[in-house]
Design an enzyme around this catalytic site. Sequence first.
Site, PDB file in Angstrom:
ATOM      1  N   GLY A   1     -26.074-108.406 -28.603  1.00  0.00           N
ATOM      2  CA  GLY A   1     -24.768-109.007 -28.321  1.00  0.00           C
ATOM      3  C   GLY A   1     -23.684-108.357 -29.146  1.00  0.00           C
ATOM      4  O   GLY A   1     -22.675-108.981 -29.486  1.00  0.00           O
TER       5      GLY A   1
ATOM      6  N   TYR B   1     -28.633-124.958 -23.698  1.00  0.00           N
ATOM      7  CA  TYR B   1     -28.242-124.247 -24.910  1.00  0.00           C
ATOM      8  C   TYR B   1     -28.788-124.963 -26.142  1.00  0.00           C
ATOM      9  O   TYR B   1     -29.340-124.328 -27.049  1.00  0.00           O
ATOM     10  CB  TYR B   1     -26.720-124.158 -24.974  1.00  0.00           C
ATOM     11  CG  TYR B   1     -26.171-123.333 -26.108  1.00  0.00           C
ATOM     12  CD1 TYR B   1     -26.126-121.943 -26.017  1.00  0.00           C
ATOM     13  CD2 TYR B   1     -25.672-123.930 -27.262  1.00  0.00           C
ATOM     14  CE1 TYR B   1     -25.596-121.177 -27.048  1.00  0.00           C
ATOM     15  CE2 TYR B   1     -25.154-123.178 -28.293  1.00  0.00           C
ATOM     16  CZ  TYR B   1     -25.114-121.800 -28.192  1.00  0.00           C
ATOM     17  OH  TYR B   1     -24.604-121.052 -29.214  1.00  0.00           O
TER      18      TYR B   1
END
Length: 246
Positions: free
Chosen positions: A10, A144
Amino acid sequence: MTTRVAVVTGGAGGLGRVIAATLLTDGFRVALLDRHGAPEAAGELGALGIDADVTDEQSVRAALDGVDERWGRVDALVNNAGVEPAHTLEDLDPTVWQGILDVNLAGPALMIKHCIPRFRRGRGGRVVSIGSRVWLGGGATAAYSAAKAGLVGLTRQAARELGPLGVTVNVVAPSFLRTPLNATKGDPAFVEGFARRFAAASPLSRLVEPLDVAAAVAFLVSDRARAITGETLHVTAGTHLAPYVA
């Protein structure tokens, strides 16, 4: 080629870039992995950028082979890649659920798996995964929150398995950050209101900044943290505590 090498997934995102810049300042060579924009972000920082998908094992293997070809070693892995599409349990699509777990939980597992031979060859290493305060009790989307709770479990198991190799494995769990990812969770007024409420809930009356998270990562990949493993370090300005009452 004795300079330590860190891999940041990321790495093209807001938090990833700050982590990479901090590790570069600390003397690491840094490889940024991302599905989009890694070479461009790396060029701005003076790092190595590799297009990679952490949910695809072949892509993970190829990316780490690319780091090997360039520098011949991997000393630290920072699992930073993450996604959080909006949903509730009531409207949850199984495809969305699986996609979130793939990036936030399976991705770190695959990255760790393919770093193990490099750690064994280098006789040690560091793994730091970016979690979230929501692992303690929700406060985000269901998938999440579940993925970040699972990441803590993965970290504890990995700490046991990789300890004999001289590898430490830890989590840095931040609270709300002003990042491009969090900016997508609503219109600017909604996000700003959420940020104000979060700051008000902090015993320190402040938000966490990406640099605070990067500093925690930098500590955990350093030799100063050589005896810390299997831990979750909350970087939340106190918002992971029970509701604060002055």
